[in-house]
Write an enzyme that holds these catalytic residues in place. Structure first.
Site, PDB file in Angstrom:
ATOM      1  N   GLU A  44       0.818  -1.225   0.000  1.00 46.36           N
ATOM      2  CA  GLU A  44       0.000   0.000   0.000  1.00 46.36           C
ATOM      3  C   GLU A  44       0.854   1.279   0.000  1.00 46.36           C
ATOM      4  O   GLU A  44       0.437   2.309  -0.538  1.00 46.36           O
ATOM      5  CB  GLU A  44      -0.934   0.027   1.217  1.00 46.36           C
ATOM      6  CG  GLU A  44      -2.102  -0.948   1.111  1.00 46.36           C
ATOM      7  CD  GLU A  44      -3.003  -0.688  -0.099  1.00 46.36           C
ATOM      8  OE1 GLU A  44      -3.223   0.488  -0.435  1.00 46.36           O
ATOM      9  OE2 GLU A  44      -3.461  -1.675  -0.701  1.00 46.36           O
ATOM     10  N   HIS A  46       3.750   1.754  -1.559  1.00 45.07           N
ATOM     11  CA  HIS A  46       4.123   2.030  -2.960  1.00 45.07           C
ATOM     12  C   HIS A  46       2.916   2.539  -3.741  1.00 45.07           C
ATOM     13  O   HIS A  46       3.013   3.459  -4.541  1.00 45.07           O
ATOM     14  CB  HIS A  46       4.602   0.748  -3.658  1.00 45.07           C
ATOM     15  CG  HIS A  46       5.865   0.178  -3.113  1.00 45.07           C
ATOM     16  ND1 HIS A  46       5.911  -1.034  -2.462  1.00 45.07           N
ATOM     17  CD2 HIS A  46       7.131   0.634  -3.144  1.00 45.07           C
ATOM     18  CE1 HIS A  46       7.150  -1.296  -2.116  1.00 45.07           C
ATOM     19  NE2 HIS A  46       7.913  -0.306  -2.509  1.00 45.07           N
ATOM     20  N   SER A 195       8.365  -3.537   2.630  1.00 50.47           N
ATOM     21  CA  SER A 195       8.488  -4.894   2.086  1.00 50.47           C
ATOM     22  C   SER A 195       9.079  -5.830   3.136  1.00 50.47           C
ATOM     23  O   SER A 195       8.813  -7.026   3.143  1.00 50.47           O
ATOM     24  CB  SER A 195       9.390  -4.893   0.855  1.00 50.47           C
ATOM     25  OG  SER A 195       9.008  -3.860  -0.001  1.00 50.47           O
TER      26      SER A 195
END
Ligand code: PAF
Length: 289
Positions: A44, A46, A195
Site C-alpha cells: 500500500e 508504494h 516490504s
C-alpha cells in the site's frame, strides 16, 4: 472496453527503449512524466506513491529493479521479497503507463565502475551499519533518472535519510527533476508499510507496531515539555522499546533534516529517526516534530 484499458500497461525491459520512449514524450512537450522507483514487492505504501504520481503527472512510469549495489555482503539480497506477477497485476489495476523492468545486465555491465556518493549525509543513521548502501541508492537513482527523464519523482518519507540524500544529489548535480516526499503509509496499528514486514511473524509484527508508538511518545514529550534535551527524549523512547521486548536498537536520533546535524535541544524542524531489529528483520521509521 474495460479490459482494453486494464491492459494498457507497457512493460519495458530495455534501458535504451525506455529512454527513447521518454525522449519522445518529452519532445511532444505537453506531458509530464511522473516516476516512482521501486524494488518491487509492492504494498500500500508504494501504491500511495503511484496514486500521487497519477495526480501530478500525465504519464506514469514505475520501475522495479532489486538493486544489488545497495545491499552489503552481510545482507541477504536473495531473500529480498519478490512478487513480480502480483506487482504487475497491481500496476495494471492502477492503470499506469509504463513499467520499467530491467534485468541486472541491462543496468550494470560486468565492468561497471561508476559511483555517485553524497559524502556527508550518508555517514549517519543507516549509513553507519549499511556501508555503501546509499552510494548504491544514489547511483541507481541517477541512472534511472537518466533513462526515464522524469519531470517529477516520488519517494516515501519512511526512508527519510534516503530522500534527503537524493535531494542533495539532485541539487548539487543540477538534475532537472522535482522531488516529492510522500507521507508514510501505515498499518492500522501504526507499523510503517515496508516490504521487510513480510519477514515478520505475527508476534514480531505485534512488537513492531510499538516502533511508531515510541516515536509518538517522543514527539509528545517534546511538544509538552520546555527545553527538554534530545538525550532525555531518546532515553525515554529507548526504555519504551526495551519494555516492549525490542532487544536490538540500532539507533534513535534527533536531527535536523536540512543539514543532518544532531540536535542537543530539539526544535520544531527536527525529526526523530529509529532503526531496530526485530527477530532478524531490520526496521526503520521516523516522525517530524
Ligand atoms: O526505496 C527504494 O525502494 C530503493 O532504495 C530505490 C529508491 C528504488 C532505489 O533502488
Amino acid at each position: 472496453m474495460m479490459s482494453k484499458k486494464i491492459n494498457s500497461l507497457q512493460i519495458i525491459k530495455s534501458a535504451k527503449r525506455m529512454q527513447s520512449i521518454s525522449l519522445l514524450i518529452k519532445k511532444s512537450g505537453r506531458r509530464t512524466i511522473a516516476f516512482v522507483p521501486t524494488m518491487g514487492a509492492l504494498h500500500e505504501g508504494h501504491l500511495a506513491l503511484i496514486k500521487k504520481a497519477k495526480k501530478v503527472g500525465k504519464i506514469v512510469v514505475v520501475s522495479i529493479f532489486v538493486n544489488p549495489r545497495q545491499f552489503s555482503e552481510k545482507e541477504d539480497l536473495d531473500n529480498y521479497p519478490s512478487s513480480i506477477k502480483d506487482d504487475i497485476k497491481k500496476l495494471r489495476i492502477l492503470k499506469i503507463d509504463y513499467l520499467f523492468l530491467p534485468q541486472i545486465n541491462e543496468i550494470y555491465n560486468p565492468r561497471f565502475q561508476t559511483k555517485v556518493i553524497v559524502e556527508e549525509f550518508q555517514k549517519h543513521l543507516c549509513g553507519i551499519s549499511r556501508k555503501n548502501h546509499f552510494d548504491g541508492v544514489t547511483t541507481i537513482v541517477l541512472k534511472l533518472f537518466n533513462i526515464i527523464m522524469p519531470d517529477v519523482a516520488i519517494f516515501g518519507k519512511k526512508d527519510l535519510q534516503q530522500f534527503i540524500i537524493i535531494k542533495t544529489m539532485v541539487r548539487e548535480l543540477n538534475i532537472n527533476v522535482k522531488l516529492i516526499c510522500h507521507k508514510t503509509i501505515r498499518e492500522k496499528d501504526g507499523l510503517a508499510m515496508s516490504s521487510r514486514n513480510n519477514h515478520l511473524n505475527p508476534k514480531e509484527k505485534q512488537i513492531a507496531a510499538g516502533i511508531y508508538k515510541g516515536l509518538k511518545l517522543g514527539k509528545n514529550i517534546f511538544m509538552t515539555s520546555k527545553n527538554i534535551t534530545s538525550k532525555k527524549i531518546v532515553k525515554l523512547i529507548h526504555s519504551f522499546y526495551r519494555d516492549l521486548g525490542i532487544k536490538k536498537i540500532e539507533y534513535i536520533e534527533i536531527m535536523n533534516p536540512d543539514d543532518m546535524a544532531y540536535s542537543i535541544i530539539p526544535s520544531r524542524k527536527d525529526f526523530i529517526a529509529v532503526s531496530v531489529k526485530i527477530g532478524g528483520t531490520r526496521l526503520i521509521d521516523n516522525v517530524e516534530f
